[in-house]
Motif scaffolding. Structure first.
Motif, PDB file in Angstrom:
ATOM      1  N   ALA A  72      20.978 -38.109   8.147  1.00  0.00           N
ATOM      2  CA  ALA A  72      19.661 -38.318   8.751  1.00  0.00           C
ATOM      3  C   ALA A  72      19.139 -37.064   9.439  1.00  0.00           C
ATOM      4  N   LEU A  73      20.032 -36.143   9.786  1.00  0.00           N
ATOM      5  CA  LEU A  73      19.553 -34.899  10.371  1.00  0.00           C
ATOM      6  C   LEU A  73      18.721 -34.096   9.391  1.00  0.00           C
ATOM      7  N   PHE A  74      19.126 -34.091   8.115  1.00  0.00           N
ATOM      8  CA  PHE A  74      18.537 -33.182   7.129  1.00  0.00           C
ATOM      9  C   PHE A  74      17.634 -33.864   6.106  1.00  0.00           C
ATOM     10  N   ARG A  75      17.849 -35.151   5.842  1.00  0.00           N
ATOM     11  CA  ARG A  75      17.039 -35.825   4.809  1.00  0.00           C
ATOM     12  C   ARG A  75      17.078 -37.332   5.035  1.00  0.00           C
ATOM     13  N   HIS A  76      16.327 -38.063   4.204  1.00  0.00           N
ATOM     14  CA  HIS A  76      16.364 -39.529   4.263  1.00  0.00           C
ATOM     15  C   HIS A  76      17.598 -40.016   3.512  1.00  0.00           C
ATOM     16  N   PRO A  77      18.481 -40.800   4.153  1.00  0.00           N
ATOM     17  CA  PRO A  77      19.655 -41.313   3.440  1.00  0.00           C
ATOM     18  C   PRO A  77      19.259 -42.170   2.234  1.00  0.00           C
ATOM     19  N   LEU A  78      19.859 -41.830   1.086  1.00  0.00           N
ATOM     20  CA  LEU A  78      19.577 -42.528  -0.178  1.00  0.00           C
ATOM     21  C   LEU A  78      18.102 -42.459  -0.558  1.00  0.00           C
ATOM     22  N   GLY A  79      17.362 -41.510   0.056  1.00  0.00           N
ATOM     23  CA  GLY A  79      15.950 -41.359  -0.255  1.00  0.00           C
ATOM     24  C   GLY A  79      15.058 -42.406   0.353  1.00  0.00           C
ATOM     25  N   LEU A  80      15.609 -43.274   1.228  1.00  0.00           N
ATOM     26  CA  LEU A  80      14.820 -44.328   1.844  1.00  0.00           C
ATOM     27  C   LEU A  80      14.135 -43.794   3.102  1.00  0.00           C
ATOM     28  N   PRO A  81      12.852 -44.035   3.275  1.00  0.00           N
ATOM     29  CA  PRO A  81      12.116 -43.514   4.451  1.00  0.00           C
ATOM     30  C   PRO A  81      12.419 -44.311   5.711  1.00  0.00           C
ATOM     31  N   VAL A  82      13.691 -44.324   6.095  1.00  0.00           N
ATOM     32  CA  VAL A  82      14.086 -45.035   7.306  1.00  0.00           C
ATOM     33  C   VAL A  82      13.537 -44.276   8.521  1.00  0.00           C
ATOM     34  N   PRO A  83      12.996 -44.975   9.510  1.00  0.00           N
ATOM     35  CA  PRO A  83      12.479 -44.264  10.693  1.00  0.00           C
ATOM     36  C   PRO A  83      13.566 -43.434  11.381  1.00  0.00           C
ATOM     37  N   HIS A  84      13.108 -42.316  11.949  1.00  0.00           N
ATOM     38  CA  HIS A  84      13.990 -41.411  12.696  1.00  0.00           C
ATOM     39  C   HIS A  84      15.088 -40.819  11.822  1.00  0.00           C
ATOM     40  N   THR A  85      14.770 -40.566  10.565  1.00  0.00           N
ATOM     41  CA  THR A  85      15.653 -39.806   9.691  1.00  0.00           C
ATOM     42  C   THR A  85      14.896 -38.564   9.206  1.00  0.00           C
ATOM     43  N   ALA A  86      15.603 -37.664   8.488  1.00  0.00           N
ATOM     44  CA  ALA A  86      15.036 -36.356   8.116  1.00  0.00           C
ATOM     45  C   ALA A  86      14.467 -35.675   9.364  1.00  0.00           C
ATOM     46  N   ILE A  87      15.301 -35.643  10.410  1.00  0.00           N
ATOM     47  CA  ILE A  87      14.838 -35.186  11.724  1.00  0.00           C
ATOM     48  C   ILE A  87      14.433 -33.720  11.699  1.00  0.00           C
ATOM     49  N   ILE A  88      15.261 -32.877  11.099  1.00  0.00           N
ATOM     50  CA  ILE A  88      14.967 -31.434  11.107  1.00  0.00           C
ATOM     51  C   ILE A  88      13.724 -31.101  10.294  1.00  0.00           C
ATOM     52  N   PRO A  89      13.566 -31.584   9.059  1.00  0.00           N
ATOM     53  CA  PRO A  89      12.331 -31.254   8.330  1.00  0.00           C
ATOM     54  C   PRO A  89      11.071 -31.732   9.040  1.00  0.00           C
ATOM     55  N   ARG A  90      11.140 -32.908   9.664  1.00  0.00           N
ATOM     56  CA  ARG A  90       9.935 -33.438  10.309  1.00  0.00           C
ATOM     57  C   ARG A  90       9.598 -32.697  11.598  1.00  0.00           C
ATOM     58  N   ASN A  91      10.596 -32.067  12.224  1.00  0.00           N
ATOM     59  CA  ASN A  91      10.384 -31.427  13.530  1.00  0.00           C
ATOM     60  C   ASN A  91      10.611 -29.925  13.497  1.00  0.00           C
ATOM     61  N   LYS A  92      10.462 -29.312  12.308  1.00  0.00           N
ATOM     62  CA  LYS A  92      10.775 -27.889  12.193  1.00  0.00           C
ATOM     63  C   LYS A  92       9.869 -27.029  13.083  1.00  0.00           C
ATOM     64  N   ASP A  93       8.597 -27.395  13.212  1.00  0.00           N
ATOM     65  CA  ASP A  93       7.712 -26.604  14.073  1.00  0.00           C
ATOM     66  C   ASP A  93       8.138 -26.701  15.534  1.00  0.00           C
ATOM     67  N   ARG A  94       8.511 -27.906  15.958  1.00  0.00           N
ATOM     68  CA  ARG A  94       8.965 -28.075  17.343  1.00  0.00           C
ATOM     69  C   ARG A  94      10.283 -27.342  17.568  1.00  0.00           C
ATOM     70  N   ILE A  95      11.146 -27.324  16.536  1.00  0.00           N
ATOM     71  CA  ILE A  95      12.415 -26.593  16.643  1.00  0.00           C
ATOM     72  C   ILE A  95      12.148 -25.103  16.801  1.00  0.00           C
ATOM     73  N   GLY A  96      11.200 -24.581  16.009  1.00  0.00           N
ATOM     74  CA  GLY A  96      10.860 -23.163  16.123  1.00  0.00           C
ATOM     75  C   GLY A  96      10.302 -22.819  17.484  1.00  0.00           C
ATOM     76  N   ASP A  97       9.415 -23.672  18.010  1.00  0.00           N
ATOM     77  CA  ASP A  97       8.859 -23.425  19.337  1.00  0.00           C
ATOM     78  C   ASP A  97       9.944 -23.499  20.409  1.00  0.00           C
ATOM     79  N   THR A  98      10.841 -24.484  20.285  1.00  0.00           N
ATOM     80  CA  THR A  98      11.924 -24.619  21.266  1.00  0.00           C
ATOM     81  C   THR A  98      12.866 -23.425  21.221  1.00  0.00           C
ATOM     82  N   LEU A  99      13.169 -22.961  19.999  1.00  0.00           N
ATOM     83  CA  LEU A  99      14.036 -21.790  19.861  1.00  0.00           C
ATOM     84  C   LEU A  99      13.377 -20.557  20.468  1.00  0.00           C
ATOM     85  N   ALA A 100      12.075 -20.405  20.236  1.00  0.00           N
ATOM     86  CA  ALA A 100      11.364 -19.262  20.799  1.00  0.00           C
ATOM     87  C   ALA A 100      11.345 -19.328  22.326  1.00  0.00           C
TER      88      ALA A 100
END
Length: 421
Positions: A72-100
Motif C-alpha cells: 500500500a505504500l507504493f501501489r494499490h494492492p491487487l490493483g484495487l483502489p482501496v482507500p489510503h493505498t498507493a500512499i507515495i504516488p498520491r503524496n509525492k508533491d507533499r513528500i517533496g515539500d516535506t523533504l525540502a
C-alpha cells in the motif's frame, strides 16, 4: 548478465537483492498456506497438528497484513483502489515539500552551517595538501588541471582578450596617474632613492657629449668668425668647451653636494609637488595617458602580453607536476607550510571560509530548497515510487518475513493458552 531487472510498476531497474527478498517473503507465505492445509487435514490424527495449524494460520494472517501494508505504500494492492493505498504516488508533491523543509530546517540554515563549519579546519587541510601534493591528492591535482585547461580553452580568445584589454584600459583610465607619480617621486627623494636616477642622468650627459663631439666642433667652427677660423682658434675653443663639459660632468658625479645636483633635486621635488597639486600639469599627464592608451602600439603590446599569458597559463595547468617542481611549486609548498604553522593566518582563512559558506546558505539556501521540491514535483509517480522502493524495499520485505514469523508465534501462544486453560 544484467545486474538489474525491470519489474512492472516500479518505474525503474530493481536491484536483484530486492527481487530475491520479495521471493523469499512470498515463498514463506505460500509455505504457511500449504502447512495450514496439511495441518488442517491431519488435525484429527494427533493434537500436535492443532499447534501447527494455529501457527500457520496466524502466520498467514501476519504475512498477508504486512504484505498489504508494504504494498500500500507504493501501489494499490491487487490493483484495487482501496482507500489510503498507493500512499507515495498520491503524496509525492507533499513528500517533496516535506523533504525540502527538512533539508532547509536541519542543514541549510545559517546557524547550523556556522556551527558545523566551526569544526572544520579548512586552512590545515589546504596546508597539508599544498605541502605534500602526492598520492590521491596527485590524482585530484591532475583532474583539476585538466578541468582548468578545458575551461581556459573553451573561452573565446578574441572576446576574452578584449575583455582583459578593456579591463586594463578602464583601470588605467580610472586611475589618476599624476598624483601617484608625484607621491612616488616624493617618497624616492625622502629615502634617497632618486640618487641613482641623477647619477644615470649625469652619465647620460657625459656619453652624449662624447658621442656628439664632432657635432659640437662643427657648431663652434660654423659660429666662429673668419679670423678665428683662419688662426685656428676655433679648434682651441671647441676643445675648451668639450673639456669644460667633461669636467663639469665629472665634478657633478664626484661631488654629492654639487650645486647643479642640488638644482636637479630641487627640480624633482618641485615636479613631485606640481604633479600632486597643479591642475594644469595633471591635465597634461592625463592627456598623455589617454594618448598612450589609444596608441595602436600599446594595443598590440597588450595583445601580445595576453597571448603570452594565456599560453603560459595553459602550459602550467597541463603539466602540474612540472609546475610544482619549479618556483611556483616551491611557493605553493611554502604557503602550505605557512598555513600549518601560522595560527593567525589559519584563523583568518577559516573565518573567511565559514562566512562564505554561511553567506551562500543565506543567499542560495531557499533556491536549493526549491530545487529539491521542484525536482521531486517534476518526477512522475512511477519514477519516485521506483526510486524509493529500490532504496528501502529490501528492508520492507524483511517486515513481511518478520510479520509472518511473529504472527505465527502469536497464534501458537494463543492456541497454547486456549488448550491449557
Amino acid at each position: 548478465m544484467t545486474l538489474f531487472a525491470r519489474v512492472p510498476g516500479t518505474g525503474g531497474a530493481v536491484p536483484p537483492a530486492l527481487t530475491r527478498m520479495r521471493r523469499v517473503a512470498t515463498a514463506m507465505l505460500v509455505v504457511m498456506a500449504l502447512l495450514f492445509l496439511a495441518s488442517r487435514a491431519l488435525e484429527a490424527r494427533h493434537p500436535a497438528w492443532g499447534f501447527v495449524q494455529a501457527f500457520a494460520e496466524a502466520a498467514m494472517v501476519g504475512g498477508l497484513a504486512d504484505w498489504f501494508a508494504v504494498t500500500a505504500l507504493f501501489r494499490h494492492p491487487l490493483g484495487l483502489p482501496v482507500p489510503h493505498t498507493a500512499i507515495i504516488p498520491r503524496n509525492k508533491d507533499r513528500i517533496g515539500d516535506t523533504l525540502a523543509i527538512f533539508l532547509r530546517d536541519n542543514f541549510l540554515t545559517a546557524h547550523v552551517v556556522a556551527r558545523r563549519m566551526r569544526r572544520l579546519d579548512v586552512a590545515a587541510v589546504v596546508g597539508r595538501w599544498l605541502a605534500n601534493p602526492v598520492g590521491g591528492q596527485g590524482r585530484l591535482r591532475h583532474g583539476a588541471s585538466r578541468l582548468a585547461a578545458s575551461l581556459i580553452q573553451s573561452f573565446d580568445q578574441q572576446r576574452l582578450g578584449g575583455m582583459v584589454k578593456g579591463a586594463i584600459a578602464n583601470r588605467l583610465r580610472s586611475t589618476e596617474v599624476a598624483p601617484l607619480l608625484g607621491q612616488a617621486i616624493q617618497a624616492a627623494i625622502a629615502e634617497d632613492r632618486h640618487v641613482p636616477l641623477i647619477d644615470g642622468m649625469i652619465r647620460f650627459v657625459a656619453r652624449a657629449v662624447e658621442a656628439n663631439e664632432q657635432v659640437i666642433r662643427a657648431m663652434v667652427h660654423d659660429r666662429a668668425g673668419s679670423i678665428l677660423r683662419w688662426t685656428g682658434l676655433d679648434e682651441t675653443l671647441a676643445n675648451k668647451i668639450l673639456d669644460g663639459l667633461r669636467k663639469l660632468a665629472d665634478d657633478i658625479a664626484a661631488d654629492s653636494q654639487h650645486p647643479l645636483r642640488a638644482k636637479a633635486e630641487e627640480g624633482l621635488a618641485k615636479l613631485a609637488a606640481d604633479l600632486q597639486s597643479d591642475p594644469a600639469l595633471q591635465a597634461r599627464v592625463e592627456q598623455f595617458k589617454e594618448d598612450m592608451i589609444g596608441n595602436p602600439a600599446l594595443q598590440r603590446w597588450l595583445d601580445g602580453m595576453w597571448e603570452r599569458s594565456r599560453a603560459a597559463l595553459l602550459r602550467l595547468v597541463r603539466d602540474p607536476d612540472r609546475a610544482m617542481a619549479g618556483g611556483m611549486g616551491d611557493a605553493l609548498r611554502q604557503l602550505g607550510e605557512t598555513l600549518q604553522r601560522d595560527p593567525r593566518l589559519a584563523r583568518t582563512i577559516n573565518r573567511f571560509v565559514r562566512r562564505a559558506a554561511v553567506g551562500m546558505v543565506a543567499d542560495y539556501g531557499d533556491a536549493i530548497v526549491r530545487l529539491v521540491s521542484d525536482t521531486v514535483r517534476g518526477w512522475d509517480a512511477r519514477t519516485i515510487t521506483g526510486r524509493l522502493e529500490n532504496a528501502v524495499g529490501r528492508d520492507l520485505q524483511y517486515i513481511r518475513i518478520n510479520g509472518t514469523l511473529v504472527g505465527g508465534l502469536v497464534g501458537l501462544c494463543i492456541h497454547s493458552i486456549d488448550v491449557l486453560l
